[in-house]
Write a protein that holds these residues in place. Sequence first.
Motif, PDB file in Angstrom:
ATOM      1  N   TYR A   1     -10.012 -31.450  -6.499  1.00  0.00           N
ATOM      2  CA  TYR A   1     -11.354 -31.770  -6.291  1.00  0.00           C
ATOM      3  C   TYR A   1     -11.855 -30.539  -5.604  1.00  0.00           C
ATOM      4  O   TYR A   1     -11.516 -29.974  -4.809  1.00  0.00           O
ATOM      5  CB  TYR A   1     -11.707 -32.952  -5.326  1.00  0.00           C
ATOM      6  N   GLN A   2     -13.215 -30.182  -6.236  1.00  0.00           N
ATOM      7  CA  GLN A   2     -14.024 -29.219  -5.534  1.00  0.00           C
ATOM      8  C   GLN A   2     -15.109 -29.897  -4.767  1.00  0.00           C
ATOM      9  O   GLN A   2     -16.183 -30.072  -5.149  1.00  0.00           O
ATOM     10  CB  GLN A   2     -14.526 -28.405  -6.714  1.00  0.00           C
ATOM     11  N   PHE A   3     -14.654 -30.233  -3.608  1.00  0.00           N
ATOM     12  CA  PHE A   3     -15.558 -31.047  -2.742  1.00  0.00           C
ATOM     13  C   PHE A   3     -16.275 -30.319  -1.750  1.00  0.00           C
ATOM     14  O   PHE A   3     -15.699 -29.145  -1.427  1.00  0.00           O
ATOM     15  CB  PHE A   3     -14.813 -32.202  -1.928  1.00  0.00           C
ATOM     16  N   PRO A   4     -17.442 -30.499  -0.892  1.00  0.00           N
ATOM     17  CA  PRO A   4     -18.085 -29.745   0.109  1.00  0.00           C
ATOM     18  C   PRO A   4     -16.978 -29.834   1.291  1.00  0.00           C
ATOM     19  O   PRO A   4     -16.292 -30.621   1.582  1.00  0.00           O
ATOM     20  CB  PRO A   4     -19.317 -30.622   0.361  1.00  0.00           C
ATOM     21  N   GLY A   5     -16.940 -28.445   1.863  1.00  0.00           N
ATOM     22  CA  GLY A   5     -16.148 -28.341   2.953  1.00  0.00           C
ATOM     23  C   GLY A   5     -14.577 -27.933   2.649  1.00  0.00           C
ATOM     24  O   GLY A   5     -13.868 -27.711   3.628  1.00  0.00           O
ATOM     25  N   ARG A   6     -14.521 -27.618   1.338  1.00  0.00           N
ATOM     26  CA  ARG A   6     -13.120 -27.567   0.982  1.00  0.00           C
ATOM     27  C   ARG A   6     -12.529 -26.189   1.517  1.00  0.00           C
ATOM     28  O   ARG A   6     -11.215 -25.950   2.055  1.00  0.00           O
ATOM     29  CB  ARG A   6     -13.085 -27.256  -0.624  1.00  0.00           C
ATOM     30  N   ARG A   7     -13.322 -25.150   1.517  1.00  0.00           N
ATOM     31  CA  ARG A   7     -12.992 -23.804   2.121  1.00  0.00           C
ATOM     32  C   ARG A   7     -12.854 -23.803   3.678  1.00  0.00           C
ATOM     33  O   ARG A   7     -11.882 -23.278   4.258  1.00  0.00           O
ATOM     34  CB  ARG A   7     -13.920 -22.780   1.773  1.00  0.00           C
ATOM     35  N   PHE A   8     -13.731 -24.803   4.235  1.00  0.00           N
ATOM     36  CA  PHE A   8     -13.587 -25.006   5.643  1.00  0.00           C
ATOM     37  C   PHE A   8     -12.045 -25.867   5.910  1.00  0.00           C
ATOM     38  O   PHE A   8     -11.702 -25.193   6.969  1.00  0.00           O
ATOM     39  CB  PHE A   8     -14.985 -25.747   6.232  1.00  0.00           C
ATOM     40  N   LEU A   9     -11.841 -26.328   5.173  1.00  0.00           N
ATOM     41  CA  LEU A   9     -10.528 -27.403   5.375  1.00  0.00           C
ATOM     42  C   LEU A   9      -9.370 -26.318   5.257  1.00  0.00           C
ATOM     43  O   LEU A   9      -8.476 -26.143   6.019  1.00  0.00           O
ATOM     44  CB  LEU A   9     -10.453 -28.349   4.478  1.00  0.00           C
TER      45      LEU A   9
END
Length: 245
Positions: free
Chosen positions: A56-64
């Motif tokens: 999934y390409q969800f918001p905050g993925r990079r931050f996770l």
Amino acid sequence: MPTSTLTDAISQAVHIILNGDSALWEIIALSFRVSLSALLLAIIIGIPISILMVIYQFPGRRFLHIIVDTLMALPPVVVGLLVYLLLSRNGPLGIMGLLYTPTAMIIAQTALITPIVVALSFPIFAQNWLRLNEQLHMLGFKPRHCLRILIAESRIGLVTVILAAFGRAIAEIGAVMIVGGNIEHHTRVMTTAIAMETRQGNLALALALGIVLILLALLINTAAHLFTMDSRLLRKAIFKKEGNS
């Protein structure tokens, strides 16, 4: 240490191992119970997180991703301190009375190795998902079936991840010392016992535990190497078969 003293200590250590010293095996048993429990929790928590980050390409993925990488870089004593503050009498979970128990040690080890499970399993899932994604959707597989296939295709790589996480957990000392306290017959594991026995001059038992840890590390690395080698041979065999057909 004089050579004679070292030779005597090694001889006594081997004697302790071969004769099944009760103190030695009590410490080893607790070490395995704590580390295997932490490993199971890390797998239950880490694998779904890794899969979600891949699919999934969800918001905050990079931050996770950043959070996971940061947690991997945290010194174990810092993780132990944070768990200590959570479980201490004045902490948010202090009412549960978990500090200086094997449960506290399991929590600390879980916090340490879960980021390892996530970070190491992510590229495995990502590579297989990139290869399978379009094909599975074209064939009309439901999401739950896609997940099962993804995990099945990644199983060989995941074995290596699990072995690496277990090796990290069983060798931990800083965090478990802080939250476990190294209490005899209660929270004393191999790494904390080695440190204490060395300080007290009981080199035979410390060496016996050290030999067990070295053999365990050798076993884990050998198993990881064999699984990696088997997976490469399997891929070569599949490619060769497809090329001949």
